[in-house]
Enzyme design. Structure first.
Site, PDB file in Angstrom:
ATOM      1  N   PRO A   9       0.786  -1.226   0.000  1.00 32.42           N
ATOM      2  CG  PRO A   9      -0.120  -1.085   2.139  1.00 32.42           C
ATOM      3  CD  PRO A   9       0.535  -2.049   1.190  1.00 32.42           C
ATOM      4  CG  ASN A  10      -0.246   4.315   1.256  1.00 36.91           C
ATOM      5  OD1 ASN A  10      -1.217   4.848   0.722  1.00 36.91           O
ATOM      6  ND2 ASN A  10      -0.310   3.780   2.463  1.00 36.91           N
ATOM      7  NE  ARG A  17       3.958   6.591   1.661  1.00 36.96           N
ATOM      8  CZ  ARG A  17       4.263   5.374   2.082  1.00 36.96           C
ATOM      9  NH1 ARG A  17       4.761   4.487   1.220  1.00 36.96           N
ATOM     10  NH2 ARG A  17       4.060   5.032   3.329  1.00 36.96           N
ATOM     11  CE1 TYR A  22       8.947   4.961   2.636  1.00 38.02           C
ATOM     12  CE2 TYR A  22       7.443   6.829   2.821  1.00 38.02           C
ATOM     13  CZ  TYR A  22       7.934   5.627   3.304  1.00 38.02           C
ATOM     14  OH  TYR A  22       7.410   5.087   4.450  1.00 38.02           O
ATOM     15  CG  ASN A  71       8.392  -2.148   0.375  1.00 38.66           C
ATOM     16  OD1 ASN A  71       7.820  -2.249   1.459  1.00 38.66           O
ATOM     17  ND2 ASN A  71       9.025  -1.051   0.008  1.00 38.66           N
ATOM     18  CB  ALA A  74       1.452   0.180   6.185  1.00 34.65           C
ATOM     19  CD  GLU A  95      10.701  -7.749   5.618  1.00 29.54           C
ATOM     20  OE1 GLU A  95      11.016  -8.865   6.121  1.00 29.54           O
ATOM     21  OE2 GLU A  95      10.240  -6.807   6.277  1.00 29.54           O
ATOM     22  CG  HIS A  97      11.034  -2.477   4.555  1.00 29.99           C
ATOM     23  ND1 HIS A  97       9.664  -2.434   4.386  1.00 29.99           N
ATOM     24  CD2 HIS A  97      11.317  -3.652   5.162  1.00 29.99           C
ATOM     25  CE1 HIS A  97       9.147  -3.533   4.892  1.00 29.99           C
ATOM     26  NE2 HIS A  97      10.119  -4.290   5.361  1.00 29.99           N
ATOM     27  NE  ARG A 104      10.173   6.024   8.481  1.00 26.01           N
ATOM     28  CZ  ARG A 104       9.229   5.864   7.546  1.00 26.01           C
ATOM     29  NH1 ARG A 104       9.365   4.908   6.632  1.00 26.01           N
ATOM     30  NH2 ARG A 104       8.167   6.653   7.538  1.00 26.01           N
TER      31      ARG A 104
HETATM   32  C1  DQA Z   1       8.268   0.973   3.801  1.00 31.14           C
HETATM   33  C2  DQA Z   1       8.350   1.188   5.317  1.00 31.14           C
HETATM   34  C3  DQA Z   1       7.000   0.985   5.975  1.00 31.14           C
HETATM   35  O1  DQA Z   1       7.097   1.195   7.366  1.00 31.14           O
HETATM   36  C4  DQA Z   1       5.997   1.973   5.413  1.00 31.14           C
HETATM   37  O2  DQA Z   1       4.723   1.748   5.963  1.00 31.14           O
HETATM   38  C5  DQA Z   1       5.951   1.986   3.930  1.00 31.14           C
HETATM   39  C6  DQA Z   1       7.182   1.830   3.170  1.00 31.14           C
HETATM   40  C7  DQA Z   1       9.593   1.292   3.108  1.00 31.14           C
HETATM   41  O3  DQA Z   1       9.742   0.865   1.960  1.00 31.14           O
HETATM   42  O4  DQA Z   1      10.449   1.992   3.656  1.00 31.14           O
HETATM   43  O5  DQA Z   1       4.905   2.210   3.339  1.00 31.14           O
HETATM   44  O6  DQA Z   1       7.981  -0.402   3.570  1.00 31.14           O
END
Ligand code: DQA
Length: 138
Positions: A9-10, A17, A22, A71, A74, A95, A97, A104
């Site tokens: 998501p997002n 964003r 990011y 990835n 959230a 995985e 990120h 964080r």
């Molecule tokens: C994320 C880190 C997560 O905590 C966050 O909710 C994201 C992006 C990252 O790629 O840094 O949406 O996965």
């Protein structure tokens, strides 16, 4: 070699964003660069904001593809279902990120994905996806 990048998501909003966290690049632009860089890899990309769609995609590819780069955004920190899906399939999952989740908020320090993953890459920006692809090639 058949690999898929699955973004949660997002992450469709990359570029817009929170660019200070990011970056300013869209994922579509970055992905085109990856396809040019790794011509020998059959590289696919899937993004969804919906937990169940992410689980279904992992199940769909998870017995035939050579690798999944996930990835879960959230959902990483909340989804038992995604964690179970990663453990249920044969295909290894790396995985990723973009941000350094360890630096964080405390809720980002927990991952339901990591226990089932082959490895975890975080804090290198979008380059983390590049590193994940390389991990399957070595
Ligand atoms: C994320 C880190 C997560 O905590 C966050 O909710 C994201 C992006 C990252 O790629 O840094 O949406 O996965």
């Amino acid at each position: 070699m058949k690999l898929i990048i699955i973004n949660g998501p997002n992450l469709n909003l990359l570029g817009k964003r929170e660019p200070e966290v990011y970056g300013k690049q869209t994922f579509e632009d970055y992905f085109r660069g990856l396809q040019l860089q790794f011509r020998e890899v059959q590289l696919e990309y899937f993004q969804s904001n919906i937990e169940g769609e992410l689980i279904s995609k992992i199940q769909e590819v998870g017995f035939t593809y050579d690798g999944i780069i996930l990835n879960a955004a959230a959902y990483t920190h909340t989804s038992v279902g995604l964690g179970d899906a990663v453990k249920a399939v044969d295909t290894p999952v790396v995985e990723v990120h973009i941000s350094n989740v360890a630096a964080r908020e405390p809720f980002r320090h927990e991952s339901y994905i990591s226990a089932g993953a082959r490895g975890v890459i975080f804090g290198f920006g979008l380059q983390g996806y590049d590193l994940a692809i390389r991990s399957f090639l070595d």
